[in-house]
Design an enzyme around this catalytic site. Structure first.
Site, mmCIF file in Angstrom:
data_model
loop_
_atom_site.group_PDB
_atom_site.id
_atom_site.type_symbol
_atom_site.label_atom_id
_atom_site.label_comp_id
_atom_site.label_asym_id
_atom_site.label_seq_id
_atom_site.Cartn_x
_atom_site.Cartn_y
_atom_site.Cartn_z
ATOM 1 N N ARG A 115 0.811 -1.229 0.000
ATOM 2 C CA ARG A 115 0.000 0.000 0.000
ATOM 3 C C ARG A 115 0.841 1.275 0.000
ATOM 4 N NH1 ARG A 115 -3.562 -3.076 3.566
ATOM 5 N NH2 ARG A 115 -5.436 -3.645 2.388
ATOM 6 N N LYS A 137 3.307 11.742 -11.478
ATOM 7 C CA LYS A 137 2.600 10.730 -12.264
ATOM 8 C C LYS A 137 3.428 9.448 -12.300
ATOM 9 C CE LYS A 137 -0.165 13.553 -15.427
ATOM 10 N NZ LYS A 137 -0.421 13.876 -16.857
ATOM 11 N N GLU A 179 10.341 17.807 -25.052
ATOM 12 C CA GLU A 179 9.584 18.315 -23.905
ATOM 13 C C GLU A 179 10.026 19.727 -23.532
ATOM 14 O OE1 GLU A 179 6.986 17.042 -22.476
ATOM 15 O OE2 GLU A 179 6.995 15.028 -23.352
ATOM 16 N N LYS A 217 7.629 23.330 -15.743
ATOM 17 C CA LYS A 217 6.668 22.251 -15.457
ATOM 18 C C LYS A 217 6.201 22.326 -14.013
ATOM 19 C CE LYS A 217 5.514 17.434 -15.752
ATOM 20 N NZ LYS A 217 5.860 16.041 -16.116
ATOM 21 N N GLU A 227 -4.435 17.576 -12.441
ATOM 22 C CA GLU A 227 -4.756 17.762 -13.852
ATOM 23 C C GLU A 227 -6.255 17.988 -14.101
ATOM 24 O OE1 GLU A 227 -3.767 15.598 -18.106
ATOM 25 O OE2 GLU A 227 -2.502 15.129 -16.392
ATOM 26 N N ARG A 231 -2.928 22.209 -15.691
ATOM 27 C CA ARG A 231 -1.927 21.166 -15.957
ATOM 28 C C ARG A 231 -2.174 20.486 -17.307
ATOM 29 N NH1 ARG A 231 0.430 16.525 -11.792
ATOM 30 N NH2 ARG A 231 1.760 15.493 -13.317
ATOM 31 N N ASN A 235 -0.213 18.743 -21.974
ATOM 32 C CA ASN A 235 -0.589 17.735 -22.968
ATOM 33 C C ASN A 235 -0.411 18.226 -24.402
ATOM 34 O OD1 ASN A 235 -1.364 15.865 -20.984
ATOM 35 N ND2 ASN A 235 -3.379 16.805 -20.798
ATOM 36 N N HIS A 238 0.793 16.007 -27.199
ATOM 37 C CA HIS A 238 0.708 14.636 -26.700
ATOM 38 C C HIS A 238 -0.569 13.913 -27.119
ATOM 39 C CE1 HIS A 238 4.103 15.956 -24.383
ATOM 40 N NE2 HIS A 238 4.220 14.788 -23.786
ATOM 41 N N HIS A 242 0.927 10.847 -28.589
ATOM 42 C CA HIS A 242 0.790 9.547 -27.936
ATOM 43 C C HIS A 242 0.140 8.523 -28.863
ATOM 44 C CE1 HIS A 242 1.178 10.606 -23.365
ATOM 45 N NE2 HIS A 242 2.343 10.373 -23.940
ATOM 46 N N HIS A 259 9.781 8.561 -27.585
ATOM 47 C CA HIS A 259 8.686 9.419 -27.129
ATOM 48 C C HIS A 259 8.799 10.823 -27.704
ATOM 49 C CE1 HIS A 259 5.683 11.176 -24.461
ATOM 50 N NE2 HIS A 259 6.563 12.102 -24.131
#
Length: 355
Positions: A115, A137, A179, A217, A227, A231, A235, A238, A242, A259
């Protein structure tokens, strides 16, 4: 360089990073340390990291095979089993040493084992330094769908040592640069224009550019950790990037894209969409397209590639109420979130990219 205060943790740089790490180890009673690496960072980066570690705690190295294809729940299960077999408990510390795949996956493993146990990220690629190092993230891919499974959970600290960049090939450096370009386009026009002549940038300046990218960032994430609002600006590039990355990853006929290579295409496509929505000028679009295409090789799209890419957009985790949501630039250095885009405009963007 001064440390950067993120949400409930600090990002430390270069020698200060190791001083902060060893102070943390002295002040916390961990039972043991597990270092998660991939086979590349085990060979090239771990020998640089271990000598900085001042501790008498037992250290176990857990390695998995490098690559986005291994960023999945099966790899997590293997690592959870290893942690259990090696006596991992609630007081264990996980240190992730590697690129974004390692820090994303390792952070998720640590956040869910027993946990949740403490973890520290040591990003070793340019991409992971300026992107994965901030924001909390963690997660893994579900099949070819990127980052579908995960949680937002912050590390104890992030340690950025730019000396690790000496181990990277130029392709990986260019991947991370995408980025940084994005951070300028969405937030800081003068920062973006520093990249207009890459040949003039020396290594010492790269440290400052990385630092500013992390700052940008972090300034965005602090305003919106989960987000829900601003935030989403991160993206940009992306949504399509993506989908392109996922398609090239699953297609046996395509060469897998890094990426940043996919995001570079995504930024050009989404800049074109911004142009067509009258959010940027023709001059701004030409500047963006020229600079990005000057850095990255063109990606070849056949006619039968586009429909599968559009289908992948449906699974983008940024979608809400069944609608595909884009973050588009509103002039260089500004952003407009929650923008719906019709398929025809996306198809037009691909056609323009080829020209």
């Amino acid at each position: 360089m001064n440390s950067i205060q993120a949400n409930n943790y600090l990002v430390h740089f270069n020698q200060n990073a190791y001083e902060a790490l060893n102070k943390h180890l002295r002040e916390n009673k961990y039972s043991n340390i597990f270092i998660i690496v991939d086979d590349q960072t085990n060979e090239h980066c771990l020998p640089k990291f271990i000598p900085h570690l001042e501790t008498e705690l037992a250290i176990e190295i857990i390695e998995f095979e490098a690559g986005e294809a291994n960023k999945n729940i099966e790899t997590c299960i293997e690592i959870w089993n290893i942690l259990t077999e090696l006596g991992g408990d609630r007081k264990s510390l996980v240190i992730n040493v590697g690129g974004g795949v390692v820090t994303d996956l390792g952070g998720f493993v640590a956040s869910t084992f027993k946990r949740g146990v403490d973890f520290i990220n040591v990003p070793t690629t340019l991409l992971s330094m300026v992107d994965a190092s901030v924001g909390g993230k963690t997660g893994v891919d579900l099949g070819n769908l990127k980052n579908q499974i995960g949680v937002i959970n912050v590390p104890q600290m992030v340690l950025i040592d730019t000396a690790y960049l000496e181990t990277l090939p130029q392709s990986e450096m260019r991947s991370g640069l995408a980025e940084m370009l994005k951070h300028g386009l969405i937030y800081d026009a003068p920062y973006w224009r520093q990249f207009s002549d890459l040949k003039s940038i020396v290594f010492d300046e790269l440290d400052q550019l990385i630092y500013r990218s992390v700052e940008i960032k972090n300034e965005i994430v602090i305003q919106d950790p989960t987000e829900k609002n601003i935030r989403k600006a991160l993206n940009f590039g992306h949504t399509l990037g993506h989908a392109i990355e996922s398609y090239f990853l699953e297609s046996e006929e395509k060469t897998t894209l890094l990426h940043g290579e996919a995001i570079a295409v995504g930024m050009i496509l989404e800049s074109y969409i911004s142009l067509q929505k009258n959010l940027i000028t023709e001059q701004e679009y030409r500047e963006i397209k020229t600079i990005i295409k000057g850095i990255y090789d063109d990606v070849i799209f056949e006619e039968n590639d586009i429909d599968p890419i559009l289908e992948l957009l449906i699974h983008d985790k940024k979608n809400e109420y069944g609608l595909i949501q884009f973050a588009l630039i509103e002039g260089i250095g500004k952003i407009k979130i929650n923008q719906s885009v019709e398929n025809k405009l996306i198809l037009d963007a691909f056609q323009d990219y080829k020209s």
